[in-house]
Design a protein around this motif. Structure first.
Motif, mmCIF file in Angstrom:
data_model
loop_
_atom_site.group_PDB
_atom_site.id
_atom_site.type_symbol
_atom_site.label_atom_id
_atom_site.label_comp_id
_atom_site.label_asym_id
_atom_site.label_seq_id
_atom_site.Cartn_x
_atom_site.Cartn_y
_atom_site.Cartn_z
ATOM 1 N N LEU A 1 -6.325 -3.384 15.865
ATOM 2 C CA LEU A 1 -5.100 -3.240 15.071
ATOM 3 C C LEU A 1 -4.266 -4.515 15.099
ATOM 4 O O LEU A 1 -3.693 -4.917 14.081
ATOM 5 N N GLY A 2 -4.182 -5.140 16.265
ATOM 6 C CA GLY A 2 -3.420 -6.378 16.395
ATOM 7 C C GLY A 2 -4.007 -7.493 15.548
ATOM 8 O O GLY A 2 -3.281 -8.196 14.843
ATOM 9 N N ILE A 3 -5.321 -7.643 15.590
ATOM 10 C CA ILE A 3 -5.980 -8.697 14.810
ATOM 11 C C ILE A 3 -5.760 -8.453 13.319
ATOM 12 O O ILE A 3 -5.372 -9.355 12.576
ATOM 13 N N VAL A 4 -5.989 -7.219 12.884
ATOM 14 C CA VAL A 4 -5.801 -6.897 11.462
ATOM 15 C C VAL A 4 -4.330 -7.050 11.078
ATOM 16 O O VAL A 4 -4.004 -7.623 10.039
ATOM 17 N N GLY A 5 -3.428 -6.546 11.924
ATOM 18 C CA GLY A 5 -2.002 -6.628 11.616
ATOM 19 C C GLY A 5 -1.507 -8.060 11.480
ATOM 20 O O GLY A 5 -0.663 -8.358 10.625
ATOM 21 N N LEU A 6 -2.044 -8.951 12.300
ATOM 22 C CA LEU A 6 -1.616 -10.352 12.246
ATOM 23 C C LEU A 6 -2.199 -11.100 11.047
ATOM 24 O O LEU A 6 -1.641 -12.116 10.624
ATOM 25 N N THR A 7 -3.308 -10.616 10.506
ATOM 26 C CA THR A 7 -3.972 -11.345 9.433
ATOM 27 C C THR A 7 -3.851 -10.689 8.063
ATOM 28 O O THR A 7 -4.069 -11.352 7.048
ATOM 29 N N MET A 8 -3.493 -9.406 7.993
ATOM 30 C CA MET A 8 -3.568 -8.727 6.699
ATOM 31 C C MET A 8 -2.533 -9.223 5.692
ATOM 32 O O MET A 8 -2.745 -9.066 4.492
ATOM 33 N N LYS B 1 -9.131 -4.126 -1.985
ATOM 34 C CA LYS B 1 -9.599 -4.254 -0.598
ATOM 35 C C LYS B 1 -8.407 -4.385 0.357
ATOM 36 O O LYS B 1 -8.414 -3.835 1.448
ATOM 37 N N TYR B 2 -7.382 -5.117 -0.070
ATOM 38 C CA TYR B 2 -6.172 -5.274 0.753
ATOM 39 C C TYR B 2 -5.552 -3.910 1.048
ATOM 40 O O TYR B 2 -5.205 -3.611 2.182
ATOM 41 N N PHE B 3 -5.411 -3.087 0.011
ATOM 42 C CA PHE B 3 -4.787 -1.783 0.199
ATOM 43 C C PHE B 3 -5.655 -0.874 1.059
ATOM 44 O O PHE B 3 -5.145 -0.075 1.838
ATOM 45 N N TRP B 4 -6.970 -1.026 0.968
ATOM 46 C CA TRP B 4 -7.879 -0.267 1.830
ATOM 47 C C TRP B 4 -7.676 -0.687 3.289
ATOM 48 O O TRP B 4 -7.589 0.160 4.181
ATOM 49 N N ILE B 5 -7.588 -2.011 3.529
ATOM 50 C CA ILE B 5 -7.381 -2.513 4.897
ATOM 51 C C ILE B 5 -6.037 -2.012 5.427
ATOM 52 O O ILE B 5 -5.934 -1.586 6.578
ATOM 53 N N TYR B 6 -5.014 -2.060 4.602
ATOM 54 C CA TYR B 6 -3.687 -1.596 4.997
ATOM 55 C C TYR B 6 -3.722 -0.118 5.384
ATOM 56 O O TYR B 6 -3.158 0.295 6.399
ATOM 57 N N MET C 1 -6.370 1.590 6.371
ATOM 58 C CA MET C 1 -7.143 1.725 7.605
ATOM 59 C C MET C 1 -6.292 1.347 8.813
ATOM 60 O O MET C 1 -6.373 1.988 9.863
ATOM 61 N N HIS C 2 -5.474 0.304 8.678
ATOM 62 C CA HIS C 2 -4.573 -0.098 9.766
ATOM 63 C C HIS C 2 -3.649 1.068 10.125
ATOM 64 O O HIS C 2 -3.486 1.409 11.299
ATOM 65 N N LYS C 3 -3.082 1.701 9.107
ATOM 66 C CA LYS C 3 -2.189 2.838 9.344
ATOM 67 C C LYS C 3 -2.954 4.015 9.944
ATOM 68 O O LYS C 3 -2.464 4.663 10.884
ATOM 69 N N SER C 4 -4.132 4.297 9.428
ATOM 70 C CA SER C 4 -4.927 5.431 9.907
ATOM 71 C C SER C 4 -5.347 5.242 11.362
ATOM 72 O O SER C 4 -5.262 6.169 12.173
ATOM 73 N N ILE C 5 -5.784 4.034 11.705
ATOM 74 C CA ILE C 5 -6.186 3.775 13.093
ATOM 75 C C ILE C 5 -4.960 3.788 13.996
ATOM 76 O O ILE C 5 -5.029 4.253 15.137
ATOM 77 N N GLY C 6 -3.811 3.337 13.496
ATOM 78 C CA GLY C 6 -2.563 3.411 14.278
ATOM 79 C C GLY C 6 -2.213 4.855 14.623
ATOM 80 O O GLY C 6 -1.833 5.159 15.759
ATOM 81 N N ILE C 7 -2.340 5.760 13.650
ATOM 82 C CA ILE C 7 -2.080 7.181 13.914
ATOM 83 C C ILE C 7 -3.120 7.725 14.900
ATOM 84 O O ILE C 7 -2.801 8.522 15.786
ATOM 85 N N THR C 8 -4.358 7.262 14.783
ATOM 86 C CA THR C 8 -5.411 7.672 15.727
ATOM 87 C C THR C 8 -5.048 7.242 17.142
ATOM 88 O O THR C 8 -5.209 8.017 18.094
ATOM 89 N N SER D 1 9.890 2.926 3.613
ATOM 90 C CA SER D 1 9.662 1.897 2.595
ATOM 91 C C SER D 1 9.675 2.442 1.173
ATOM 92 O O SER D 1 9.797 1.672 0.220
ATOM 93 N N GLY D 2 9.527 3.752 1.030
ATOM 94 C CA GLY D 2 9.540 4.346 -0.302
ATOM 95 C C GLY D 2 8.201 4.325 -1.003
ATOM 96 O O GLY D 2 8.084 4.724 -2.160
ATOM 97 N N LEU D 3 7.171 3.841 -0.330
ATOM 98 C CA LEU D 3 5.829 3.846 -0.905
ATOM 99 C C LEU D 3 5.293 5.276 -0.937
ATOM 100 O O LEU D 3 5.764 6.141 -0.203
ATOM 101 N N ARG D 4 4.291 5.479 -1.767
ATOM 102 C CA ARG D 4 3.686 6.809 -1.783
ATOM 103 C C ARG D 4 3.020 7.045 -0.428
ATOM 104 O O ARG D 4 2.641 6.094 0.261
ATOM 105 N N PRO D 5 2.867 8.308 -0.024
ATOM 106 C CA PRO D 5 2.259 8.602 1.273
ATOM 107 C C PRO D 5 0.849 8.010 1.358
ATOM 108 O O PRO D 5 0.125 7.984 0.371
ATOM 109 N N PHE D 6 0.492 7.511 2.523
ATOM 110 C CA PHE D 6 -0.873 7.024 2.680
ATOM 111 C C PHE D 6 -1.764 8.184 3.112
ATOM 112 O O PHE D 6 -1.322 9.141 3.721
#
Length: 192
Positions: free
Chosen positions: A28-35, A43-48, A50-57, A114-119
């Motif tokens: 998560l740290g590596i992805v968070g620092l580079t995304m 692909k960016y939105f997919w990575i984003y 996944m970052h959120k999903s793994i964070g909840i995990t 942030s007001g974005l739609r739910p992930f």
């Protein structure tokens, strides 16, 4: 090896949760620092996501780990460990738990505000929003998420450094009892 912790060793459930959470946080740290550097493509939105999903995990795994620790207990301190070291180790462990809760929760709060739609958690179902859209909550939660990560890195380095100090300098079983059986068998100091 037992599932449950013993008086002198972590059990396989505690070890598995410890190392799984550590690997996921590293990823998560590596992805968070580079995304932020990725172009805004699908692909960016997919990575984003996944970052959120793994964070909840990680959040779920930390809750599981904490409940398991309450149920299974923790090994006693290595005999001869000074009480001041035991107090620092205990404080460090609890601060690590606080950080492992604060970072994913602040990320979820940031996403909510942030007001974005739910992930969709791993693309399966929408995660509920914790709060209504709010610039102030978004900014504060983002700062907690970002600076909390750096604080966690410092805590992990201190934690790992202390474990290595005990292993190399003190030559005790502090590190070995969290590793799979048979890893890093440096002869221990003779008891007095």
């Amino acid at each position: 090896m037992t599932l449950k912790n013993t008086h002198d060793r972590w059990g396989s459930v505690s070890k598995s949760l410890h190392w799984l959470i550590a690997v996921l946080i590293l990823a998560l740290g590596i992805v968070g620092l580079t995304m932020g550097e990725f172009p805004k493509t699908p692909k960016y939105f997919w990575i984003y996501t996944m970052h959120k999903s793994i964070g909840i995990t990680v959040l779920v795994l930390v809750v599981t780990r904490l409940l398991w620790r309450v149920y299974a207990g923790a090994p006693q301190a290595i005999p001869g460990t000074p009480s001041w070291q035991q107090r620092i180790a205990s404080a460090t462990h609890w601060l690590l738990y606080v950080m492992m809760f604060a970072i994913p929760l602040s990320g979820w709060l940031y996403d909510s505000a942030s007001g974005l739609r739910p992930f969709k958690l791993f693309g399966l179902f929408d995660m509920p929003k914790l709060v209504a859209p709010s610039d102030q909550i978004s900014q504060v939660s983002h700062a907690i998420h970002e600076w909390g990560f750096w604080a966690l890195i410092l805590m992990v380095l201190a934690h790992a450094g202390a474990a290595l100090f005990h292993h190399i300098q003190q030559r005790d079983a502090t590190l070995v009892r969290m590793l799979p059986q048979g890893w890093l068998n440096i002869p221990q100091k003779e008891s007095a």
